[in-house]
Design an enzyme around this catalytic site. Structure first.
Site, PDB file in Angstrom:
ATOM      1  CG  ASP A   1      17.181 -36.633 -15.072  1.00 45.40           C
ATOM      2  OD1 ASP A   1      17.376 -37.188 -14.002  1.00 45.40           O
ATOM      3  OD2 ASP A   1      16.298 -35.775 -15.262  1.00 45.40           O
TER       4      ASP A   1
ATOM      5  CE  LYS B   1      11.687 -42.339  -9.315  1.00 47.79           C
ATOM      6  NZ  LYS B   1      11.218 -41.080  -8.691  1.00 47.79           N
TER       7      LYS B   1
ATOM      8  CG  HIS C   1      17.126 -42.929 -14.105  1.00 45.30           C
ATOM      9  ND1 HIS C   1      17.956 -42.096 -14.780  1.00 45.30           N
ATOM     10  CD2 HIS C   1      15.891 -42.329 -14.159  1.00 45.30           C
ATOM     11  CE1 HIS C   1      17.299 -41.039 -15.219  1.00 45.30           C
ATOM     12  NE2 HIS C   1      16.044 -41.158 -14.861  1.00 45.30           N
TER      13      HIS C   1
END
Ligand code: PGA
Ligand code: ZN
Length: 384
Positions: free
Chosen positions: A159, A293, A321
């Site tokens: 990430d 999501k 994300h």
């Protein structure tokens, strides 16, 4: 109206195939691509992988691309009404970003069990200011880590969070707290964590050493131990949101922790954006935040429904994300359009993360005054 749809296979941020679609209307071409995750997939919409081991280790998506080009494209082309409904939201809100500072869990090669330590710049007056605060804090953190763990500690996880080789929750939270102080944002930035506890739940216990090469077996915690630890962390740090504090099927401890009312409790693996699991969680008051999501739900129509479901229950909604991302920025528009109030898109580092934040900067610029008023509202409601 949609005039043409063209799908193709591209790569996500891990080099694994995923689907991209070009959609044409009289206003031009619009492109979107699907991210993909590594977390528990059993409750989310299925990903269609080719399974041909000779290509991309079985992860190719040529069947899905063929389905879109040959079947779905034909069915979607007169769908202008659906698009009109989508844009029918009033009251646009720029979200509070949950910005990743430290990566751990399955997203990084260190010994830290918790997947992400994040910051929420809730004291910012604009989205742009929130990103400035996030970026400055990230760079102060990097300098602190460089000083204490050397340059190897500054490698980043999936990430974009920094991944020093620490092993305890407190070490991670201390580093971020210090970075917030050094950046001069004490009190204006709160903290959040995604524990992703499903990844280290063994039987009914939690193995905080799950990534350590020399496991002592001493660090197995019960649900009660974990609850006590979280409560203490919320008392000791400006920690206002915890995602997946327990296993995806540990409804009991998740609810017991939510009942304490010490922070926002977000269901990611617990809910997998699935309407039935969300319904159960609302009914049993198991948590009070939805990690949304889009590709777990499957369609935008259903996304709108689950957002409504969560908002009606007065939950927080965080558009998210995936660990395997693309350079697509759709979730930025979605967060503003559906006025979710919160977004989680990783660190201010790595193109596929920053592209979402950059799109939000553009949206704020375009909305001007209108964005500023809406945003203030969203920032204050997210402070619990
Ligand atoms: P995933 O993880 O993309 O692997 O599901 C992201 C998250 O846990 O928030
Ligand atoms: Zn998560």
């Amino acid at each position: 109206a949609i005039t043409k749809i063209k799908a193709r296979q591209i790569l996500d941020s891990r080099g694994i195939p995923t689907v991209e679609v070009d959609l044409y209307t009289h206003k031009g071409m619009f492109r979107a691509a699907s991210p993909s995750g590594a977390s528990a997939k059993i409750y989310e919409a299925a990903e269609l992988r080719d399974g041909d081991k000779g290509k991309y280790l079985g992860n190719g998506v040529s069947k899905a691309v063929k389905n879109i080009n040959e079947k779905i494209a034909e069915a979607l082309v007169p769908l202008y009404k659906h698009l009109a409904d989508l844009s029918g939201q009033s009251g646009l809100i720029l979200p509070v970003p949950a910005i990743t500072m430290i990566s751990g869990g399955k997203h990084a090669g260190n010994n830290l069990a918790v997947q992400e330590v994040m910051i929420l710049p809730i004291g910012a007056n604009t989205f742009e200011e929130a990103m400035q605060m996030g970026s400055e804090t990230y760079h102060h953190l990097k300098a602190i880590i460089m000083d204490r763990y050397g340059s190897i500690g500054c490698n980043v996880g999936e990430d974009g969070g920094l991944a020093p080789n620490i092993s305890s929750f407190r070490e991670g939270l201390d580093l971020v707290k210090e970075a917030i102080e050094r950046a001069g944002y004490n009190g204006r930035i709160k903290m959040a964590m995604d524990v992703a506890a499903t990844d280290f739940c063994i039987g009914k216990k939690y193995d905080l050493d799950f990534k350590s090469p020399n496991k002592s077996g001493q660090n197995f915690k019960t649900g009660e131990d974990m609850t006590e630890m979280y409560s203490q962390l919320c008392a000791d740090y400006p920690l206002v949101s915890i995602e997946d504090p327990f296993d995806k099927d540990d409804w009991e401890h998740t609810k017991a922790f939510t009942d304490l009312g010490v922070c926002q409790v977000v269901g990611d693996n617990l809910l997998t954006s699935d309407p039935k699991r969300i319904e159960r969680a609302i009914h049993e008051a198991s948590c009070n935040g939805l990690l949304l999501k889009v590709n777990q739900v499957g369609t935008i129509t259903e996304v709108i429904e689950v957002v409504k479901q969560a908002k009606d229950a007065h939950w927080g909604v965080i558009v998210s994300h995936r660990c395997g991302e693309t350079e697509d920025s759709f979730i930025a528009d979605l967060a503003v359009g559906l006025a979710t109030g919160q977004i989680k898109a990783g660190a201010p580092c790595r193109g596929e993360r920053v592209v979402k934040y950059n799109q939000l900067l553009r949206i704020e610029e375009e909305l001007g005054e209108q964005a500023a008023t809406c945003e203030t509202k969203s920032y204050s409601t997210s402070e619990r």
